[in-house]
Motif scaffolding. Structure first.
Motif, short mmCIF file in Angstrom:
data_model
loop_
_atom_site.label_atom_id
_atom_site.label_comp_id
_atom_site.label_asym_id
_atom_site.label_seq_id
_atom_site.Cartn_x
_atom_site.Cartn_y
_atom_site.Cartn_z
N ILE A 168 6.10 -1.87 -1.98
CA ILE A 168 6.36 -2.64 -0.76
C ILE A 168 7.03 -3.95 -1.12
O ILE A 168 8.03 -4.35 -0.52
CB ILE A 168 5.06 -2.89 0.03
N ARG A 169 6.50 -4.61 -2.16
CA ARG A 169 7.11 -5.88 -2.54
C ARG A 169 8.55 -5.69 -2.98
O ARG A 169 9.43 -6.47 -2.62
CB ARG A 169 6.28 -6.55 -3.64
N ALA A 170 8.79 -4.64 -3.74
CA ALA A 170 10.16 -4.36 -4.17
C ALA A 170 11.06 -4.11 -2.97
O ALA A 170 12.18 -4.58 -2.91
CB ALA A 170 10.18 -3.16 -5.11
N GLY A 171 10.51 -3.37 -2.00
CA GLY A 171 11.30 -3.03 -0.82
C GLY A 171 11.61 -4.25 0.02
O GLY A 171 12.72 -4.40 0.54
N VAL A 172 10.64 -5.15 0.17
CA VAL A 172 10.87 -6.37 0.94
C VAL A 172 11.93 -7.21 0.23
O VAL A 172 12.81 -7.79 0.85
CB VAL A 172 9.56 -7.17 1.10
N ASP A 173 11.84 -7.25 -1.07
CA ASP A 173 12.75 -8.07 -1.84
C ASP A 173 14.18 -7.54 -1.77
O ASP A 173 15.12 -8.27 -1.54
CB ASP A 173 12.29 -8.12 -3.30
N ASN A 174 14.32 -6.25 -1.95
CA ASN A 174 15.65 -5.67 -1.96
C ASN A 174 15.53 -4.16 -1.80
O ASN A 174 15.24 -3.45 -2.75
CB ASN A 174 16.34 -6.00 -3.29
N ASP A 175 15.74 -3.68 -0.58
CA ASP A 175 15.46 -2.26 -0.33
C ASP A 175 16.43 -1.33 -1.03
O ASP A 175 16.09 -0.24 -1.44
CB ASP A 175 15.35 -1.96 1.18
N GLN A 176 17.69 -1.82 -1.21
CA GLN A 176 18.63 -0.95 -1.92
C GLN A 176 18.23 -0.78 -3.37
O GLN A 176 18.28 0.30 -3.93
CB GLN A 176 20.04 -1.54 -1.83
N CYS A 180 17.17 2.50 -5.50
CA CYS A 180 17.74 2.83 -6.81
C CYS A 180 16.65 3.09 -7.84
O CYS A 180 16.82 3.90 -8.74
CB CYS A 180 18.64 1.71 -7.31
N LEU A 181 15.54 2.39 -7.69
CA LEU A 181 14.46 2.56 -8.65
C LEU A 181 13.70 3.87 -8.41
O LEU A 181 12.70 4.13 -9.06
CB LEU A 181 13.49 1.39 -8.56
N GLY A 182 14.15 4.63 -7.44
CA GLY A 182 13.53 5.92 -7.22
C GLY A 182 12.38 5.88 -6.24
O GLY A 182 11.62 6.85 -6.13
N ILE A 183 12.24 4.77 -5.53
CA ILE A 183 11.18 4.72 -4.52
C ILE A 183 11.67 5.44 -3.27
O ILE A 183 12.80 5.24 -2.83
CB ILE A 183 10.85 3.25 -4.19
N ASN A 184 10.84 6.29 -2.74
CA ASN A 184 11.19 6.98 -1.51
C ASN A 184 11.01 6.00 -0.35
O ASN A 184 9.94 5.86 0.21
CB ASN A 184 10.31 8.21 -1.32
N VAL A 185 12.12 5.29 -0.03
CA VAL A 185 12.03 4.19 0.93
C VAL A 185 11.61 4.69 2.30
O VAL A 185 10.80 4.07 2.99
CB VAL A 185 13.38 3.46 0.99
N GLU A 186 12.16 5.85 2.70
CA GLU A 186 11.82 6.40 4.01
C GLU A 186 10.32 6.59 4.15
O GLU A 186 9.72 6.20 5.15
CB GLU A 186 12.52 7.76 4.22
N ARG A 187 9.73 7.20 3.12
CA ARG A 187 8.30 7.48 3.20
C ARG A 187 7.49 6.18 3.18
O ARG A 187 6.50 6.03 3.88
CB ARG A 187 7.86 8.39 2.05
N LEU A 188 7.99 5.24 2.39
CA LEU A 188 7.32 3.94 2.30
C LEU A 188 7.32 3.26 3.67
O LEU A 188 6.30 2.74 4.13
CB LEU A 188 8.05 3.08 1.28
N PHE A 189 8.48 3.28 4.34
CA PHE A 189 8.57 2.69 5.67
C PHE A 189 7.55 3.32 6.60
O PHE A 189 6.85 2.63 7.34
CB PHE A 189 9.97 2.93 6.26
N PHE A 190 7.51 4.65 6.54
CA PHE A 190 6.62 5.39 7.42
C PHE A 190 5.16 4.97 7.20
O PHE A 190 4.43 4.67 8.14
CB PHE A 190 6.82 6.89 7.16
N ILE A 191 4.78 4.91 5.93
CA ILE A 191 3.39 4.54 5.62
C ILE A 191 3.10 3.12 6.10
O ILE A 191 2.08 2.86 6.75
CB ILE A 191 3.15 4.65 4.09
N VAL A 192 4.01 2.22 5.79
CA VAL A 192 3.79 0.82 6.18
C VAL A 192 3.73 0.69 7.70
O VAL A 192 2.89 -0.04 8.24
CB VAL A 192 4.91 -0.08 5.61
N PHE A 193 4.60 1.41 8.38
CA PHE A 193 4.59 1.35 9.83
C PHE A 193 3.24 1.79 10.37
O PHE A 193 2.66 1.17 11.26
CB PHE A 193 5.72 2.21 10.41
N CYS A 194 2.72 2.87 9.80
CA CYS A 194 1.43 3.39 10.28
C CYS A 194 0.28 2.43 9.95
O CYS A 194 -0.62 2.23 10.77
CB CYS A 194 1.15 4.77 9.68
N ILE A 195 0.33 1.83 8.76
CA ILE A 195 -0.72 0.86 8.43
C ILE A 195 -0.66 -0.32 9.40
O ILE A 195 -1.68 -0.79 9.91
CB ILE A 195 -0.57 0.36 6.97
#
Lengths: 286, 335, 246
Positions: A168-176, A180-195
């Protein structure tokens, strides 16, 4: 002295409520660049879900558990049905769509639960008053403060010590970069949205015994919540904490000391922050 | 770029003429609806000026509308000042507030602009709400209507007051169209399209944005004075952020960045609200769903869609973008 | 005409511009060369005011403009084109040019309709002719080819009738034919116009340049006539020594 302690506790209690709401909003905001004006409506939904669950189970804790789950489910539906496709649409479209959602939620809740104010009783565990710092203060409100602090601590551990927190911290800092680091951003968004939704639901359930549950309770709290988010800095846990405390205390003390000045001063503070420190007091990005 | 096309002229003339004709058939309640539609037409036009053409999505237009209403109300009811003076005074107040907000917010863009305007709007709302001298949350009554007996008009007569409102709506359209056709208006569109390049070309962008906001504020305040005169009463409810949101909804439903569309949107909004309210209590849900659908499906709005189809039939060249898309793109490029 | 002294710019620890001084005479054609990342575009950004230097001064026509905003510098006759197209994409080419001309002439603040002003209409035609866009005037920018957009990029800068024109890789990404057309355009510009160009095409650079400035790692490493530049072993090393781009 008693006056100050009671007001400080009141301020703290309001701050915690604001924190529960704003933390979800701010992380969604910071991570997805998504403006969710319907966040307040999710809080209302949480309060109503708690009312119904309490009626069904006969205990406050039924609502306490059910409300976050129910609102998280609503979040799943919202995310897959609407939010996902609005993500890249620009802030104006997001503001409009979620503004539309406010209207829809407002009437859906009126249809389901009616126009009259509802309420639920405090849990038997926390009824009455407790002695703290020499004043008798409602125990349930102390519970809210404690719960808020616990959630803060939990989120801090989650964000700083776990893998998903690092993502999450990486995504907030720079989602692109995160992608690139291989984080599934879509899934991360989904989880964060639900939390975020679950926390809004929890806030609703917690607020239900203190405030009366009405369809527009979310619209009333939305603006202070947005103020917290913007003052604190988008996507920042520290910012959400600081912002909640500032807004909670200004509102509480202002209401008893200088009503007219206080309410205006919150907006003045917001305007000042936006103009002089547009990224907020504790921006999440370096 | 704004062009007063034939489609626009025909639509606005038909719309206003239709409203005027309707007052002849409608009863008192129908005329009240026309008056409400007329001031919402003005408010929507004023918002479209900055939002549709300047790319500045304001959430404080409800507050400016309220400032117009309150200045008019306070001057006429508390200071016994003639409405003939109170009306221009209210417009000037709206312009000054608009200039102030426009100047202060001109550095921000995207969501930050929206939030800053929201903050200023709410500041005004809360100030009025908490201020007992202004009637607080009870509002103020005893607002006077303008005296046009020297023109042989009786403003106490709802039909004549409705005509007066329609004429003002027409004037507001003419003013807005004149502004948009001018060098100034074209420049405003340039700012919406690419603010950075305008600056690089040598334009003091912030000054232009502030002036645009002032013009828009003047029109929004004018709308407020009509609302105050209609019910001869003002209350803080007419200036909260939900009012700003409603104005934005009207603009979007009619067609952002088309000028005529928001006017059409205002009339549709008032009458649909009236019709739907007869059928169901849940008018807001309908508005919400329609709003979401409009934004999700192409963003053009009712009139915007029609205009788009007409333009494409004539000139099947470029895939003209709706201004909402353009504005969003710009916002994103600034984010 | 345009003079920068001891410009420094650092982002944190990273120095992107290091003690750059450059003086361009009135009417001079100056070509700025350098490998990618040498700080050429950063230098342009500082010169026009989009970035403020950490230290150093910039004078335009003898006047110190270091503290001036982008728009104030543009108003004093400093125009630029961008390496990446920076246009009014949803508007027609005519409207694009009209915006530039109206801003420069003050018509932007007038109540009259810009496109009914014969002087402006004439100027639009003139600029469009210069950059070969007369046929496309009524096309929206997002419907024309990349090459046409590159031409418009320069057209917008020219339309403000500048004293000093900064062009950032005007021919990047276009074919040889358009490079030649651009060549002709450069030669047809009035001789009293001062021009700085960031360019990769060496032949073009040497053909039009009066003077050449070479940047590397944010520093000026060479300055001289095109002939000297061609001969310079240092420049050859920079360009042939591995960091060649484009």
């Amino acid at each position: 002295m008693t006056f100050w302690i009671v007001q400080a506790l009141n301020g703290l209690q309001l701050s915690m409520l604001l924190f529960l709401l704003s933390i979800g909003l701010t992380v969604i905001f910071g991570l997805m660049h998504f403006v969710n004006l319907a966040h307040g409506a999710l809080y209302t939904l949480g309060a109503y879900a708690a009312v119904s669950a309490v009626a069904a189970t006969g205990t406050y804790w039924g609502g306490f558990v059910f409300a976050p789950l129910a609102v998280a489910m609503a979040g799943v539906v919202l995310y897959t049905g609407l939010i996902r496709r609005m993500r890249k649409a620009g802030p104006m479209s997001q503001v409009l769509v979620t503004f539309g959602l406010i209207f829809v939620f407002l009437d859906l809740m009126r249809i389901t639960w009616g126009d009259l104010a509802l309420s639920i009783a405090e849990p038997t565990l926390f009824t009455g008053r407790s002695e703290l710092l020499g004043v008798a203060y409602p125990t349930y409100r102390l519970f809210i403060i404690g719960l808020g602090l616990a959630v803060m601590l939990g989120l801090w551990v989650l964000l700083s010590r776990t893998q998903i927190g690092a993502m999450i911290r990486a995504g907030v800092d720079n989602d692109q970069m995160a992608a690139c680091l291989g984080i599934n951003v879509e899934r991360l968004f989904f989880i964060v949205f639900c939390i975020g939704c679950a926390l809004a639901g929890l806030a609703g359930a917690v607020a239900a015994p203190v405030l009366s549950v009405t369809p527009d309770m979310g619209t009333q709290i939305l603006i202070p919540t947005l103020i917290v988010v913007v003052i604190g800095g988008l996507g920042s846990l520290k910012g959400a904490i600081a912002g909640s405390l500032m807004v909670g205390f200004i509102q509480t003390f202002g209401a008893v000391l200088a009503p007219q000045l206080a309410s205006v001063s919150i907006y003045a503070l917001l305007a000042a922050v936006l103009i002089f420190r547009p990224a907020g007091l504790f921006p999440a990005k370096a | 770029m704004f062009q007063q096309t034939r489609t626009k002229t025909i639509t606005i003339v038909l719309l206003l003429a239709g409203m005027a004709l309707y007052t002849g058939f409608a009863g008192f309640y129908g005329r009240e609806l026309i008056i409400e539609a007329a001031y919402l037409v003005i408010l929507a036009i004023s918002l479209d000026l900055v939002a549709g053409y300047g790319g500045m999505i304001s959430l404080c237009h409800g507050a400016i509308f309220g400032i117009g209403a309150y200045v008019f109300a306070v001057l006429t009811s508390m200071y016994d000042i003639s409405p003939l003076i109170a009306l221009p005074a209210a417009i000037v107040a709206g312009a000054i507030f608009g200039l102030f907000v426009g100047a202060v917010t001109s550095k921000t863009s995207g969501i930050f602009f929206i939030m800053t305007t929201l903050a200023f709007g709410q500041m005004v709302y809360v100030y009025v709400f908490e201020n007992r001298a202004l009637g607080g949350d009870d509002g103020l009554s005893g607002v006077e209507r303008i005296d046009l007996s020297w023109l042989g008009l009786d403003m106490g007569n709802s039909m004549q007051f409705a005509w007066f409102s329609i004429v003002l709506a027409g004037l507001a359209y003419v003013v807005a169209a004149a502004v948009l056709r001018s060098g100034f208006g074209r420049t405003l569109v340039g700012i919406r399209s690419n603010e950075g390049r305008m600056r690089a070309l040598g334009l003091p962008v912030r000054r232009y944005k502030a002036v645009a906001f002032a013009i828009s504020g003047a029109l929004a305040a004018l709308a407020g004075t009509i609302a105050a005169q209609q019910t001869m009463f003002v209350s803080p409810q007419m200036m909260g952020w939900m009012m700003s949101g409603e104005a934005l909804v009207i603009v979007i439903l009619g067609g952002l960045g088309t000028l005529v569309g928001p006017a059409v949107g205002a009339v549709l909004f008032v009458f649909l609200q009236h019709e739907v309210s007869e059928l169901t209590r849940y008018w807001h849900m309908i508005v919400g769903i329609v709003l979401i659908l409009v934004v999700v499906l192409g963003n053009r709005g009712a009139y915007g869609q029609i205009e788009h189809m007409i333009m494409h039939r004539r000139r099947p060249v470029a895939p003209a973008k709706s201004s909402l898309e353009a504005a969003s793109e710009q916002e994103e490029s600034h984010a | 005409m345009l003079e920068a002294r001891n410009l420094h710019k650092a982002f944190g620890q990273v120095r992107v511009t290091n003690d750059v001084s450059i003086a361009v005479e009135k009417g001079e054609r100056r070509v700025v060369l350098g490998p990618n990342g040498a700080g050429k575009t950063t230098l342009f950004n500082i010169l026009v005011g989009e970035l403020s230097p950490t230290s150093g001064t910039i004078r335009l026509g003898g006047e110190d403009v270091t503290g001036h905003s982008v728009e104030a510098r543009a108003k004093r006759g400093l125009a630029r084109s961008y390496q990446k197209n920076n246009l009014f994409n949803d508007l027609t080419i005519r409207d694009n040019l009209a915006l530039a001309i109206a801003t420069a002439t003050g018509a932007a603040s007038r109540m009259g309709d810009t496109l009914r002003d014969p002087a402006i209409v004439e100027r639009i035609e003139e600029v469009a002719a210069r950059v070969n866009l007369r046929e496309l005037l009524d096309q929206p920018v997002d419907s024309v080819s990349y090459g046409a957009r590159r031409q418009l990029e320069v057209g917008l800068a020219l339309a403000t009738n500048p004293r000093v024109l900064l062009m950032d890789e005007p021919t990047s990404g276009v074919g040889p034919e358009m490079i030649r057309a651009f060549h002709d355009l450069l030669k047809s510009l009035p001789r009293d116009l001062t021009v700085l160009i960031i360019e990769h095409d060496m032949d073009l650079a040497f053909d039009v340049a009066d003077q050449v400035t070479v940047l590397n790692y944010g520093e000026v490493v060479f300055e001289g006539t095109p002939g000297d530049t061609r001969e310079s072993s240092l420049v050859n090393e920079i360009y042939l020594g591995g960091s060649v781009d484009a």
